[in-house]
Design a protein around this motif. Sequence first.
Motif, PDB file in Angstrom:
ATOM      1  N   CYS A 212       0.839  -1.198   0.000  1.00 19.66           N
ATOM      2  CA  CYS A 212       0.000   0.000   0.000  1.00 19.66           C
ATOM      3  C   CYS A 212       0.881   1.258   0.000  1.00 19.66           C
ATOM      4  N   HIS A 214       0.338   3.962   1.293  1.00 22.14           N
ATOM      5  CA  HIS A 214       0.274   4.684   2.562  1.00 22.14           C
ATOM      6  C   HIS A 214       1.346   4.155   3.516  1.00 22.14           C
ATOM      7  N   LEU A 215       1.117   3.068   4.193  1.00 17.06           N
ATOM      8  CA  LEU A 215       2.099   2.570   5.157  1.00 17.06           C
ATOM      9  C   LEU A 215       2.480   1.120   4.881  1.00 17.06           C
ATOM     10  N   LYS A 216       2.502   0.769   3.586  1.00 17.06           N
ATOM     11  CA  LYS A 216       3.086  -0.488   3.126  1.00 17.06           C
ATOM     12  C   LYS A 216       2.337  -1.754   3.538  1.00 17.06           C
ATOM     13  N   ALA A 217       1.073  -1.658   3.902  1.00 14.93           N
ATOM     14  CA  ALA A 217       0.324  -2.894   4.197  1.00 14.93           C
ATOM     15  C   ALA A 217       0.344  -3.785   2.960  1.00 14.93           C
ATOM     16  N   CYS A 232      -7.715  -0.091   0.947  1.00 11.77           N
ATOM     17  CA  CYS A 232      -6.807  -0.812   1.839  1.00 11.77           C
ATOM     18  C   CYS A 232      -7.452  -0.813   3.227  1.00 11.77           C
ATOM     19  N   MET A 234      -6.280  -1.581   5.995  1.00 16.37           N
ATOM     20  CA  MET A 234      -5.429  -1.252   7.155  1.00 16.37           C
ATOM     21  C   MET A 234      -5.851   0.085   7.778  1.00 16.37           C
ATOM     22  N   HIS A 235      -6.011   1.135   6.931  1.00 16.14           N
ATOM     23  CA  HIS A 235      -6.466   2.425   7.460  1.00 16.14           C
ATOM     24  C   HIS A 235      -7.599   2.999   6.624  1.00 16.14           C
ATOM     25  N   GLY A 236      -8.115   2.220   5.690  1.00 11.13           N
ATOM     26  CA  GLY A 236      -9.272   2.669   4.924  1.00 11.13           C
ATOM     27  C   GLY A 236      -8.965   3.586   3.756  1.00 11.13           C
ATOM     28  N   TRP A 237      -7.711   3.729   3.367  1.00 17.57           N
ATOM     29  CA  TRP A 237      -7.406   4.612   2.242  1.00 17.57           C
ATOM     30  C   TRP A 237      -7.938   4.006   0.946  1.00 17.57           C
TER      31      TRP A 237
END
Length: 260
Positions: A212, A214-217, A232, A234-237
């Motif tokens: 991802c 954002h933070l690589k999920a 994603c 992980m944080h909904g982006w």
Amino acid sequence: VFLEALTATGHEGGRLLLPGSVIDLGEDGSPVRHRSDDEVERVYGDKAAYLADYKARRAGELAAAHASWGAPEINILERLTEWLTPLLARANHICAGIDGPVLLDVGDEQIIVDFHTREVRAGQGEKCRYEFHVERRLIETCIRDHEIDWVNSLFLSCRFVAHRVGRYNEYLYTFFKCLSLERINYVEGWYAEAETSDEDIELGDWIVQRRCPHLKADLAEFGDIAGDVLVCRMHGWQFDLATGQSMTADGFPIRACRRT
Ligand code: FES
């Protein structure tokens, strides 16, 4: 409430731990001893009274902290220029991600942190895409104490008003969280590394990068496709796969193409 919610979903083993509580994991049922027998009742029995008492106990300490705010001898523009200019010079990804002036309005003075020209200067009343309005004494305090993380030391207090045009910009808050060369170097290295992720995966009708933006999920695990949008979990982006643009924040493009 949380333990009740756990029990309602069939998880009976929840235990309440307060600061100072001791749990014996080796014994049957993992018994818990709190610091005093009535502690749980005191904290949770009448929470409003407990919090009012807590507030009263800390009032003197808080009043002393509030009284220490402010350092009128500080020249904010000079000090921020000296502090932030070397950071802006190194913040390639952050400057590209913001790419414009940010207003810091302290009431009687306006300061511009310009991520396009990479300079700090006096504001001339210009409109900026991102604006922060903060009490002068709070900025003076952050400078006096050389707070290198204004997200924690200032923004989380909610003692400011902000305006923005457009979407949330994570680069902006990342910058104010990294006000030291060490932190800027770390985060710039992190962004550079994230760019070089070249592994792709198949998701629905799409081939997308595995990590991802954002933070690589791992999107093989956290990515959901709905039409042309990838979410994603992980944080909904959200990402528009047709254009490769993030729909949640500026920057953070995703590599994607439709399967043939
Ligand atoms: S890691 Fe994907 S949304 Fe945060």
